[in-house]
Design a protein around this motif. Structure first.
Motif, mmCIF file in Angstrom:
data_model
loop_
_atom_site.group_PDB
_atom_site.id
_atom_site.type_symbol
_atom_site.label_atom_id
_atom_site.label_comp_id
_atom_site.label_asym_id
_atom_site.label_seq_id
_atom_site.Cartn_x
_atom_site.Cartn_y
_atom_site.Cartn_z
ATOM 1 N N LYS A 122 0.840 -1.203 0.000
ATOM 2 C CA LYS A 122 0.000 0.000 0.000
ATOM 3 C C LYS A 122 0.874 1.252 0.000
ATOM 4 N N SER A 123 1.935 1.250 0.803
ATOM 5 C CA SER A 123 2.825 2.417 0.876
ATOM 6 C C SER A 123 3.576 2.646 -0.430
ATOM 7 N N LEU A 124 3.749 1.585 -1.214
ATOM 8 C CA LEU A 124 4.417 1.691 -2.520
ATOM 9 C C LEU A 124 3.428 2.014 -3.639
ATOM 10 N N ASP A 125 2.156 2.180 -3.292
ATOM 11 C CA ASP A 125 1.092 2.496 -4.236
ATOM 12 C C ASP A 125 0.855 1.373 -5.255
ATOM 13 N N TYR A 126 0.989 0.125 -4.813
ATOM 14 C CA TYR A 126 0.696 -1.026 -5.665
ATOM 15 C C TYR A 126 -0.717 -1.549 -5.436
ATOM 16 N N ILE A 127 -1.266 -1.280 -4.241
ATOM 17 C CA ILE A 127 -2.612 -1.756 -3.908
ATOM 18 C C ILE A 127 -3.388 -0.676 -3.162
ATOM 19 N N ASN A 128 -4.704 -0.861 -3.155
ATOM 20 C CA ASN A 128 -5.608 -0.085 -2.310
ATOM 21 C C ASN A 128 -6.350 -1.065 -1.428
ATOM 22 N N VAL A 129 -6.727 -0.618 -0.244
ATOM 23 C CA VAL A 129 -7.548 -1.423 0.658
ATOM 24 C C VAL A 129 -8.726 -0.547 1.064
ATOM 25 N N ASN A 130 -9.948 -1.017 0.757
ATOM 26 C CA ASN A 130 -11.106 -0.186 1.074
ATOM 27 C C ASN A 130 -11.585 -0.391 2.509
ATOM 28 N N GLU A 131 -12.678 0.278 2.847
ATOM 29 C CA GLU A 131 -13.187 0.238 4.224
ATOM 30 C C GLU A 131 -13.691 -1.143 4.628
ATOM 31 N N HIS A 132 -13.903 -2.035 3.649
ATOM 32 C CA HIS A 132 -14.328 -3.409 3.943
ATOM 33 C C HIS A 132 -13.154 -4.390 3.878
ATOM 34 N N ASN A 133 -11.938 -3.827 3.837
ATOM 35 C CA ASN A 133 -10.693 -4.608 3.762
ATOM 36 C C ASN A 133 -10.560 -5.433 2.486
ATOM 37 N N ILE A 134 -11.205 -4.961 1.425
ATOM 38 C CA ILE A 134 -11.055 -5.577 0.112
ATOM 39 C C ILE A 134 -9.824 -4.957 -0.542
ATOM 40 N N ILE A 135 -8.955 -5.805 -1.049
ATOM 41 C CA ILE A 135 -7.692 -5.366 -1.649
ATOM 42 C C ILE A 135 -7.852 -5.315 -3.160
ATOM 43 N N SER A 136 -7.395 -4.230 -3.757
ATOM 44 C CA SER A 136 -7.402 -4.128 -5.212
ATOM 45 C C SER A 136 -6.060 -3.565 -5.671
ATOM 46 N N LEU A 137 -5.683 -3.954 -6.864
ATOM 47 C CA LEU A 137 -4.432 -3.460 -7.442
ATOM 48 C C LEU A 137 -4.635 -2.061 -8.006
#
Length: 82
Positions: free
Chosen positions: A46-61
């Motif tokens: 996440k800190s490298l801006d490779y993924i996002n994590v939404n409020e439901h803890n769903i991970i997306s690229l």
């Protein structure tokens, strides 16, 4: 980029293709790693801006993460055809 980063990004892509959405527990099962290990890597990605994590803890690229994950995925598919 480390092999570990590539492995995580590719795993996220594979899980996303298979299940539609990705949670950290899915990655833990896919890679057979502990939840704390996955948590640490998720923060790093996440800190490298490779993924996002939404409020439901769903991970997306992110676009950046998807570009790398797709490249690695295609490379592995090509190697497996040889």
């Amino acid at each position: 980029m480390s092999e570990s980063t590539e492995m995580y990004l590719e795993s996220i892509l594979v899980i996303q293709k298979r299940k539609g959405e990705v949670r950290s527990i899915d990655i833990a099962h896919e890679l057979n790693f502990s939840k704390p290990t996955i948590s640490q890597q998720i923060k790093r990605l996440k800190s490298l801006d490779y993924i996002n994590v939404n409020e439901h803890n769903i991970i997306s690229l992110t676009d950046k993460g998807m570009e790398i994950a797709s490249m690695i995925y295609e490379r592995h598919n090509e190697l497996s055809r040889i």
